[in-house]
Scaffold this motif. Structure first.
Motif, PDB file in Angstrom:
ATOM      1  N   ARG A 201    -101.484 -86.609 125.586  1.00 30.54           N
ATOM      2  CA  ARG A 201    -101.405 -85.408 124.752  1.00 30.54           C
ATOM      3  C   ARG A 201    -101.446 -85.783 123.268  1.00 30.54           C
ATOM      4  O   ARG A 201    -102.106 -85.107 122.460  1.00 30.54           O
ATOM      5  N   GLN A 202    -100.744 -86.832 122.890  1.00 30.53           N
ATOM      6  CA  GLN A 202    -100.752 -87.264 121.494  1.00 30.53           C
ATOM      7  C   GLN A 202    -102.134 -87.750 121.070  1.00 30.53           C
ATOM      8  O   GLN A 202    -102.600 -87.455 119.962  1.00 30.53           O
ATOM      9  N   VAL A 203    -102.784 -88.492 121.954  1.00 35.14           N
ATOM     10  CA  VAL A 203    -104.131 -88.984 121.648  1.00 35.14           C
ATOM     11  C   VAL A 203    -105.098 -87.816 121.487  1.00 35.14           C
ATOM     12  O   VAL A 203    -105.905 -87.776 120.551  1.00 35.14           O
TER      13      VAL A 203
ATOM     14  N   THR B 212    -104.331 -97.957 121.508  1.00 38.46           N
ATOM     15  CA  THR B 212    -105.584 -97.916 120.757  1.00 38.46           C
ATOM     16  C   THR B 212    -106.675 -97.314 121.635  1.00 38.46           C
ATOM     17  O   THR B 212    -106.486 -97.103 122.841  1.00 38.46           O
ATOM     18  N   VAL B 213    -107.818 -97.068 121.033  1.00 39.66           N
ATOM     19  CA  VAL B 213    -108.967 -96.554 121.792  1.00 39.66           C
ATOM     20  C   VAL B 213    -110.211 -97.360 121.448  1.00 39.66           C
ATOM     21  O   VAL B 213    -110.341 -97.921 120.356  1.00 39.66           O
ATOM     22  N   SER B 214    -111.111 -97.400 122.412  1.00 40.62           N
ATOM     23  CA  SER B 214    -112.460 -97.911 122.196  1.00 40.62           C
ATOM     24  C   SER B 214    -113.397 -96.719 122.148  1.00 40.62           C
ATOM     25  O   SER B 214    -113.216 -95.755 122.898  1.00 40.62           O
ATOM     26  N   VAL B 215    -114.405 -96.782 121.271  1.00 36.04           N
ATOM     27  CA  VAL B 215    -115.306 -95.644 121.083  1.00 36.04           C
ATOM     28  C   VAL B 215    -116.750 -96.121 121.117  1.00 36.04           C
ATOM     29  O   VAL B 215    -117.120 -97.088 120.444  1.00 36.04           O
ATOM     30  N   GLY B 216    -117.562 -95.417 121.914  1.00 33.21           N
ATOM     31  CA  GLY B 216    -119.001 -95.623 121.902  1.00 33.21           C
ATOM     32  C   GLY B 216    -119.680 -94.355 121.436  1.00 33.21           C
ATOM     33  O   GLY B 216    -119.275 -93.261 121.823  1.00 33.21           O
ATOM     34  N   TYR B 217    -120.695 -94.502 120.594  1.00 37.82           N
ATOM     35  CA  TYR B 217    -121.369 -93.312 120.082  1.00 37.82           C
ATOM     36  C   TYR B 217    -122.880 -93.512 120.099  1.00 37.82           C
ATOM     37  O   TYR B 217    -123.386 -94.653 120.135  1.00 37.82           O
TER      38      TYR B 217
ATOM     39  N   ALA C 299    -104.708 -95.224 116.388  1.00 41.03           N
ATOM     40  CA  ALA C 299    -103.876 -96.394 116.067  1.00 41.03           C
ATOM     41  C   ALA C 299    -102.731 -96.011 115.140  1.00 41.03           C
ATOM     42  O   ALA C 299    -101.611 -96.542 115.263  1.00 41.03           O
ATOM     43  N   ASP C 300    -102.995 -95.076 114.239  1.00 40.13           N
ATOM     44  CA  ASP C 300    -101.958 -94.641 113.291  1.00 40.13           C
ATOM     45  C   ASP C 300    -100.820 -93.880 113.955  1.00 40.13           C
ATOM     46  O   ASP C 300     -99.771 -93.668 113.333  1.00 40.13           O
ATOM     47  N   LEU C 301    -100.988 -93.468 115.203  1.00 40.95           N
ATOM     48  CA  LEU C 301     -99.882 -92.821 115.927  1.00 40.95           C
ATOM     49  C   LEU C 301     -98.739 -93.806 116.183  1.00 40.95           C
ATOM     50  O   LEU C 301     -97.590 -93.389 116.378  1.00 40.95           O
TER      51      LEU C 301
END
Length: 305
Positions: A198-200, A263-268, A247-249
């Motif tokens: 939920r926070q993410v 943390t998260v990984s992101v592909g775009y 990450a700042d959370l």
């Protein structure tokens, strides 16, 4: 008083007769907000505005563009296709009514009309529309996070892809995965795992700055964003802000190999939409970029540039 008025459903009256507009408006204003249009072209513009009508009362016999043509165009536009249309007309033959229903009208009111009947029919169809919207919103919402779900993502992506094809514009997709989330769940428990998602999701939603940008829970610990008009540089900027804001959370993650916080990984990926490009290829490219980000150590952003 203004807040109460704003909560009332909105009815658009389309008629080239000022007298008909006056009579219908007076009959409806006790329960509804009212907008008016004296021709089809204006009606089509008002029907897709941000303050969209909940129902349209549409005259058939109008100059330049008759009610049948207005109704046809309303039902062809994704923004107005679900707005119920009631024809208000002196044409009351079975053939005329069948034509109107075939175009998507929900009801007919024959002139000269009896205002209590008009009010009752408008009330009925507005209530049906509002109930249908409530059911659809429940179907399109992710129960855990409260943001749109994958089904809603697929629908928005389809709409934006078609729009981008028509205009030859850029469209971008970003896929986001929470790093080592299984380990987080195993260590902290599913209750804190749900809270983490939920926070993410809130962090991702708050990252979006433009009205057209859209983010949804794609499944499990994965999220997806549709970014209309964003080229590769614009998509990269959003993806980097996704990563930084999560990450700042500073959510503790003792079992992560990427950092000591969640943390998260992101592909775009981004393309200029055209008939030669398959829409699924854009999502597939973003997925490959996400796989690359995870394979490269996670807590990072990857794109085709």
């Amino acid at each position: 008083m203004e807040d109460l008025q704003a909560k009332k459903p909105l009815v658009l009256i389309v008629d080239d007769s000022p007298l008909n507009i006056q009579v219908l408006g007076e009959a409806l204003r006790s329960e509804f907000r009212v907008k008016v249009a004296s021709n089809g072209a204006l009606a089509l513009r008002l029907a897709v505005e941000e303050d969209q009508p909940d129902l349209i009362l549409l005259d058939i016999m109008m100059p330049e563009m008759d009610g049948y043509e207005v109704c046809r165009r309303l039902k062809e536009d994704a923004k107005s296709k679900n707005v119920p249309v009631i024809f208000v007309t002196a044409k009351n033959t079975g053939e005329e009514m069948a034509r109107g229903f075939a175009l998507g009208a929900v009801d007919y009111i024959v002139k000269p009309f009896y205002t209590p009947v008009v009010l009752a029919r408008v009330r009925t169809h507005v209530n049906l529309k509002l109930k249908a919207e409530l059911l659809e919103s429940l179907v399109m919402r992710d129960d855990l996070t409260g943001i749109p779900n994958r089904r809603h993502f697929n629908e928005i992506f389809e709409i934006e892809w078609r729009r981008a094809q028509r205009t030859g514009s850029w469209l971008a997709v970003a896929l986001v995965d929470v790093d080592h989330f299984k380990q987080y769940n195993d260590h902290y428990g599913h209750g804190l795992g749900d809270q983490c998602l939920r926070q993410v999701s809130n962090a991702l939603v708050s990252t979006l700055l433009r009205p057209g940008d859209f983010v949804a829970r794609y499944g499990g610990e994965e999220f997806a964003a549709v970014l209309p008009g964003a080229d590769l540089a614009g998509a990269r900027d959003v993806a980097q802000r996704f990563r930084a804001n999560v990450a700042d959370l500073r959510i503790e993650h003792a079992c992560s190999k990427a950092a000591d916080v969640v943390t998260v990984s992101v592909g775009y990926a981004a393309v200029v939409a055209c008939p030669e490009v398959a829409r699924q290829s854009l999502v597939d490219m973003a997925d490959r970029m996400l796989y690359r980000a995870k394979g490269g150590g996670r807590n990072r952003v990857c794109g085709p540039d």
